[in-house]
Design a protein around this motif. Structure first.
Motif, mmCIF file in Angstrom:
data_model
loop_
_atom_site.group_PDB
_atom_site.id
_atom_site.type_symbol
_atom_site.label_atom_id
_atom_site.label_comp_id
_atom_site.label_asym_id
_atom_site.label_seq_id
_atom_site.Cartn_x
_atom_site.Cartn_y
_atom_site.Cartn_z
ATOM 1 N N VAL A 5 -57.268 -13.550 -46.008
ATOM 2 C CA VAL A 5 -58.092 -14.712 -45.652
ATOM 3 C C VAL A 5 -57.759 -15.148 -44.229
ATOM 4 N N LEU A 6 -58.766 -15.565 -43.505
ATOM 5 C CA LEU A 6 -58.584 -16.115 -42.170
ATOM 6 C C LEU A 6 -58.483 -17.637 -42.257
ATOM 7 N N PRO A 7 -57.647 -18.272 -41.439
ATOM 8 C CA PRO A 7 -57.559 -19.735 -41.466
ATOM 9 C C PRO A 7 -58.914 -20.416 -41.325
ATOM 10 N N ALA A 8 -59.822 -19.842 -40.557
ATOM 11 C CA ALA A 8 -61.150 -20.436 -40.355
ATOM 12 C C ALA A 8 -61.984 -20.445 -41.637
ATOM 13 N N GLU A 9 -61.568 -19.708 -42.665
ATOM 14 C CA GLU A 9 -62.297 -19.650 -43.926
ATOM 15 C C GLU A 9 -61.803 -20.684 -44.945
ATOM 16 N N ALA A 10 -60.930 -21.583 -44.521
ATOM 17 C CA ALA A 10 -60.307 -22.533 -45.451
ATOM 18 C C ALA A 10 -61.324 -23.367 -46.218
ATOM 19 N N PHE A 34 -55.299 -34.096 -53.007
ATOM 20 C CA PHE A 34 -55.006 -33.083 -52.004
ATOM 21 C C PHE A 34 -56.209 -32.846 -51.100
ATOM 22 N N ASP A 35 -55.936 -32.608 -49.853
ATOM 23 C CA ASP A 35 -56.945 -32.117 -48.917
ATOM 24 C C ASP A 35 -56.864 -30.600 -49.000
ATOM 25 N N TRP A 36 -57.645 -30.017 -49.911
ATOM 26 C CA TRP A 36 -57.523 -28.588 -50.198
ATOM 27 C C TRP A 36 -57.925 -27.726 -49.014
ATOM 28 N N VAL A 37 -58.801 -28.186 -48.158
ATOM 29 C CA VAL A 37 -59.137 -27.411 -46.959
ATOM 30 C C VAL A 37 -57.886 -27.264 -46.093
ATOM 31 N N ALA A 38 -57.173 -28.366 -45.882
ATOM 32 C CA ALA A 38 -55.940 -28.318 -45.087
ATOM 33 C C ALA A 38 -54.875 -27.476 -45.780
ATOM 34 N N VAL A 39 -54.767 -27.597 -47.098
ATOM 35 C CA VAL A 39 -53.777 -26.809 -47.845
ATOM 36 C C VAL A 39 -54.050 -25.315 -47.675
ATOM 37 N N TRP A 40 -55.308 -24.924 -47.841
ATOM 38 C CA TRP A 40 -55.648 -23.503 -47.710
ATOM 39 C C TRP A 40 -55.494 -23.019 -46.271
ATOM 40 N N ARG A 41 -55.814 -23.848 -45.303
ATOM 41 C CA ARG A 41 -55.629 -23.454 -43.898
ATOM 42 C C ARG A 41 -54.141 -23.208 -43.619
ATOM 43 N N ARG A 42 -53.290 -24.124 -44.073
ATOM 44 C CA ARG A 42 -51.847 -23.946 -43.865
ATOM 45 C C ARG A 42 -51.343 -22.691 -44.571
ATOM 46 N N ALA A 43 -51.826 -22.446 -45.780
ATOM 47 C CA ALA A 43 -51.396 -21.244 -46.515
ATOM 48 C C ALA A 43 -51.778 -19.981 -45.746
ATOM 49 N N GLY A 62 -63.255 -14.209 -54.669
ATOM 50 C CA GLY A 62 -61.958 -14.359 -55.322
ATOM 51 C C GLY A 62 -60.893 -14.630 -54.289
ATOM 52 N N ILE A 63 -59.840 -15.356 -54.714
ATOM 53 C CA ILE A 63 -58.734 -15.690 -53.810
ATOM 54 C C ILE A 63 -57.419 -15.638 -54.560
ATOM 55 N N ALA A 64 -56.373 -15.265 -53.841
ATOM 56 C CA ALA A 64 -55.021 -15.246 -54.398
ATOM 57 C C ALA A 64 -54.044 -15.632 -53.295
ATOM 58 N N SER A 65 -53.120 -16.520 -53.618
ATOM 59 C CA SER A 65 -52.126 -16.989 -52.659
ATOM 60 C C SER A 65 -50.743 -16.838 -53.270
ATOM 61 N N PHE A 66 -49.832 -16.194 -52.539
ATOM 62 C CA PHE A 66 -48.480 -15.994 -53.068
ATOM 63 C C PHE A 66 -47.464 -15.896 -51.943
ATOM 64 N N ARG A 67 -46.231 -16.213 -52.302
ATOM 65 C CA ARG A 67 -45.087 -16.085 -51.396
ATOM 66 C C ARG A 67 -43.819 -16.240 -52.212
ATOM 67 N N VAL A 68 -42.690 -15.953 -51.602
ATOM 68 C CA VAL A 68 -41.405 -16.219 -52.240
ATOM 69 C C VAL A 68 -41.177 -17.724 -52.153
ATOM 70 N N PRO A 69 -40.960 -18.391 -53.297
ATOM 71 C CA PRO A 69 -40.753 -19.843 -53.238
ATOM 72 C C PRO A 69 -39.457 -20.190 -52.501
ATOM 73 N N ASP A 70 -39.447 -21.362 -51.892
ATOM 74 C CA ASP A 70 -38.282 -21.799 -51.123
ATOM 75 C C ASP A 70 -37.011 -21.821 -51.948
ATOM 76 N N ASP A 71 -37.130 -22.142 -53.234
ATOM 77 C CA ASP A 71 -35.949 -22.276 -54.086
ATOM 78 C C ASP A 71 -35.758 -21.087 -55.030
ATOM 79 N N GLY A 72 -36.434 -19.968 -54.767
ATOM 80 C CA GLY A 72 -36.381 -18.841 -55.682
ATOM 81 C C GLY A 72 -35.630 -17.650 -55.121
ATOM 82 N N PRO A 73 -35.310 -16.707 -55.996
ATOM 83 C CA PRO A 73 -34.652 -15.478 -55.533
ATOM 84 C C PRO A 73 -35.627 -14.630 -54.717
#
Length: 157
Positions: A5-10, A34-43, A62-73
């Motif tokens: 996804v491109l940030p411009a597609e938020a 939540f400002d979901w547009v801002a959340v998706w742009r930041r993601a 379809g969309i999918a967002s993932f990363r290693v959580p800050d507090d996870g292994p």
């Protein structure tokens, strides 16, 4: 096609997210503040995150967002968001998007994935179960919680 996804597609991503979420809230989509547009742009802008999208005929389906959580292994990735436009359910979009996620997790050296799903979202729970997701033994269901925590073992090639 699956791509990043491109940030411009938020705004487009947030609209898809809203349509998909609205299907599993029995009393209608709550105003979560939540400002979901801002959340998706930041993601989409995060260097440590992946936001993938499925595209058909030039539109995001379809969309999918993932990363290693800050507090996870570091070997565990969290699937924060996974949505398919309701008009594209049961067309293979979710399967293709999930497969792309698994491929990326494997490429990144992740061995496990976790997510939480809304307890009223039985369709999503069945989707995940068919792909090998199981209840997370580290986070059993809590009385009154509206989330079910699931875990997935990333298969080796």
């Amino acid at each position: 096609m699956i791509r990043t996804v491109l940030p411009a597609e938020a705004e487009t991503v947030a609209a898809l997210h809203r349509r998909a979420r609205a299907t599993y809230y029995p009393d209608g989509l709550p105003d979560d503040g939540f400002d979901w547009v801002a959340v998706w742009r930041r993601a989409a802008e995060r260097a440590d995150a992946h936001v993938l999208c499925a595209v058909e005929r030039g539109g995001l389906v379809g969309i999918a967002s993932f990363r290693v959580p800050d507090d996870g292994p570091s070997e565990t990735v969290k699937l924060f968001q996974f949505h398919v436009d309701p008009d594209h359910w049961r067309t293979g979009v979710g399967t293709a998007l999930h497969s792309a996620c698994v491929d990326q997790w494997r490429a990144d050296g992740r061995r496990a994935a976790v997510l939480d799903v809304h307890v009223d979202n039985l369709r999503a729970q069945a989707f995940y179960a068919r792909r090998g997701w199981v209840p997370d033994p580290e986070y059993p269901p809590a009385e009154g919680d509206h989330h079910l925590f699931l875990r997935f073992r990333v298969p080796a090639r």
